[in-house]
Design an enzyme around this catalytic site. Structure first.
Site, mmCIF file in Angstrom:
data_model
loop_
_atom_site.group_PDB
_atom_site.id
_atom_site.type_symbol
_atom_site.label_atom_id
_atom_site.label_comp_id
_atom_site.label_asym_id
_atom_site.label_seq_id
_atom_site.Cartn_x
_atom_site.Cartn_y
_atom_site.Cartn_z
ATOM 1 N N HIS A 23 0.799 -1.230 0.000
ATOM 2 C CA HIS A 23 0.000 0.000 0.000
ATOM 3 C C HIS A 23 0.836 1.287 0.000
ATOM 4 O O HIS A 23 2.049 1.241 0.067
ATOM 5 C CB HIS A 23 -1.009 -0.002 1.148
ATOM 6 C CG HIS A 23 -1.863 -1.230 1.129
ATOM 7 N ND1 HIS A 23 -2.901 -1.386 0.263
ATOM 8 C CD2 HIS A 23 -1.774 -2.386 1.834
ATOM 9 C CE1 HIS A 23 -3.438 -2.591 0.438
ATOM 10 N NE2 HIS A 23 -2.780 -3.212 1.378
ATOM 11 N N GLU B 75 -2.342 -0.005 8.080
ATOM 12 C CA GLU B 75 -1.568 -1.105 7.508
ATOM 13 C C GLU B 75 -0.300 -0.620 6.806
ATOM 14 O O GLU B 75 0.766 -1.203 6.970
ATOM 15 C CB GLU B 75 -2.442 -1.893 6.512
ATOM 16 C CG GLU B 75 -1.693 -3.063 5.875
ATOM 17 C CD GLU B 75 -2.480 -3.763 4.772
ATOM 18 O OE1 GLU B 75 -3.646 -3.399 4.536
ATOM 19 O OE2 GLU B 75 -1.907 -4.674 4.148
ATOM 20 N N HIS C 150 2.166 -7.473 3.851
ATOM 21 C CA HIS C 150 0.840 -6.918 4.139
ATOM 22 C C HIS C 150 0.373 -7.307 5.534
ATOM 23 O O HIS C 150 0.983 -8.158 6.184
ATOM 24 C CB HIS C 150 -0.190 -7.439 3.126
ATOM 25 C CG HIS C 150 -0.065 -6.793 1.790
ATOM 26 N ND1 HIS C 150 -0.943 -5.837 1.342
ATOM 27 C CD2 HIS C 150 0.863 -6.956 0.813
ATOM 28 C CE1 HIS C 150 -0.568 -5.441 0.135
ATOM 29 N NE2 HIS C 150 0.527 -6.107 -0.212
ATOM 30 N N GLU D 118 0.680 -12.121 4.260
ATOM 31 C CA GLU D 118 -0.273 -11.473 5.168
ATOM 32 C C GLU D 118 0.197 -11.849 6.569
ATOM 33 O O GLU D 118 -0.060 -12.939 7.062
ATOM 34 C CB GLU D 118 -1.706 -11.974 4.911
ATOM 35 C CG GLU D 118 -2.287 -11.551 3.573
ATOM 36 C CD GLU D 118 -2.756 -10.099 3.542
ATOM 37 O OE1 GLU D 118 -2.585 -9.375 4.537
ATOM 38 O OE2 GLU D 118 -3.294 -9.683 2.487
#
Ligand SMILES: [Zn+2]
Length: 432
Positions: free
Chosen positions: A240, A258, A319, A380
């Site tokens: 991101h 995040e 992430h 993740e």
């Protein structure tokens, strides 16, 4: 194709795309994307802190004088010659008519320099890396900390403090060597980027997008004969953007973002991988960077483009998860090849080191793992909306543990490549 000719191809394409210095006036043919100090040189030149030569080159390996380094540091700190009243300096070899007297005066006034110890400044001598580091540490107002450290050399404390605050990031020279222009630029850039903020250069943190977006054919050509049996270049992708379209999961009432956590883990991981000898590129070099910010697709495409432009051997996207679960999961595009291999090491190491629930290695056609030509994974790490995961993800210590787990996974993966010798390439062929 060998790496050198691939690099030449990139330069060639860049020159084709941008024949005249119109948009990317600050691009230097001798400091391209693959140069470890590329971003520092680019950003400093965009801000008028460093300049190239008349022939358009930057000459990164050229040494610089002590006065020239003062000028670099002074400009970074906001020095402007107009309106600056030059003070008298206590150096017998720096007269009022010396060309660089204003820079030397400015740096002396701010306590960045104190000469050679014999009443001179040796303004035309080459600056050593150690001397440059000392000035940088003084610019960060950390000299007192450096002086408390005893060491073998006069500069030991400065080097230690500089290392602690990441001022030596992407520097490969030794302290006693004369600093090259690229190292000098990198040090100054690192000081500008230092969190404690001697100076906060908003412009330096502008969003940037790779200037080289290869087509599929070009990627095929670049990666055609790539040797996967060893690792050298790793592309780290903190998931991101800091602002704009591609921002990550958030819990506003807790101030949890995040994109901040992914960057913090990646930054720690970068440091570890560099210590292991890898060349590391980040899709977001600094916390507040955003890459290609106009849409999520562009952001993702830019990450993939950057990986191809630097001929990455490995792509790791970091992430955090959200949505009512707990634990770690690692994604690859399919299960047959090297990506899955790396994913398994990462998944095992993170869950073992953190105690997170093991959700396993999974496949998905996420953009960045689908469209990268090199082995690639998306991790993740844990769930932001699960308190036990979140506590670890938000803590320095937890981030260190996760970064170390991934770094160890890369080491294990690299070792497994060596064991397989030529077989690695065969395995890769099974990747679609
Ligand atoms: Zn994400």
């Amino acid at each position: 194709m060998k790496r050198t000719s691939a690099v030449l191809l990139i330069i060639g394409i860049l020159l084709m795309l941008f024949p005249q210095p119109v948009v990317f006036a600050q691009s230097f043919p001798d400091v391209t994307f693959t140069h470890p100090n590329y971003i520092a040189v680019k950003k400093l030149s965009e801000n008028g802190i460093v300049a190239g030569y008349d022939d358009g080159t930057f000459q990164p390996d050229k040494e610089i004088t002590r006065t020239e380094f003062c000028a670099l540091l002074a400009r970074m700190l906001g020095f402007v010659p107009q309106g600056y009243a030059v003070k008298e300096v206590p150096f017998s070899d720096v007269g009022a008519d010396y060309w660089g007297v204003s820079f030397i005066s400015y740096c002396y006034e701010r306590g960045l320099i104190n000469g050679m110890g014999d009443g001179t400044f040796a303004p035309a001598d080459k600056v050593t890396l150690a001397q440059a580091i000392k000035m940088a540490v003084c610019a960060m107002k950390k000299e007192a900390e450096a002086l408390e450290i005893e060491g073998e050399n006069w500069y030991s404390g400065y080097v230690e403090v500089a290392s602690k605050y990441r001022i030596l990031k992407s520097i490969s020279q030794e302290p006693d060597e004369n600093a090259m222009r690229c190292s000098a630029a990198q040090i100054v850039y690192n000081v500008a980027m230092y969190d404690g903020g001697v100076v906060n250069y908003d412009e330096l943190m502008q969003e940037y997008a790779p200037e080289f977006a290869p087509t599929e054919d070009e990627i095929d050509e670049l990666y055609e004969n790539k040797d996967y049996s060893y690792l050298s270049v790793i592309l780290l992708d903190p998931g991101h953007n800091y602002r704009g379209k591609d921002i990550g999961a958030r819990i506003d009432e807790l101030g949890v973002r995040e994109e901040i956590i992914t960057w913090q883990i990646s930054d720690k991981l970068r440091f570890m991988l560099e210590e292991m000898g890898y060349t590391v590129y980040m899709t977001r070099e600094n916390l507040e960077d955003s890459i290609a910010n106009t849409s999520t697709t562009e952001s993702l495409q830019a990450r993939v483009d950057l990986a191809h432009a630097v001929l990455a051997d490995l792509y790791i996207s970091i992430h955090c998860n959200m949505g009512g679960g707990t634990g770690t999961e690692t994604y690859c595009f399919d299960l047959g090849g090297q990506s899955a291999h790396l994913a398994k090491y990462i998944q095992k190491n993170i869950t073992e080191a953190t105690g997170f629930y093991n959700r396993g290695v999974k496949t998905a056609n996420f953009f960045v793992i689908k469209n990268t030509a090199m082995p690639s994974v998306l991790v993740e790490t844990g769930f932001l909306d699960m308190e036990s995961d979140r506590e670890v993800l938000l803590s320095e210590e937890g981030q260190e543990i996760i970064a170390r787990a991934i770094a160890d996974a890369v080491a294990e993966y690299a070792e497994s490549l060596e064991r397989q010798d030529g077989a690695a390439a065969a395995i890769l062929e099974s990747i679609e």
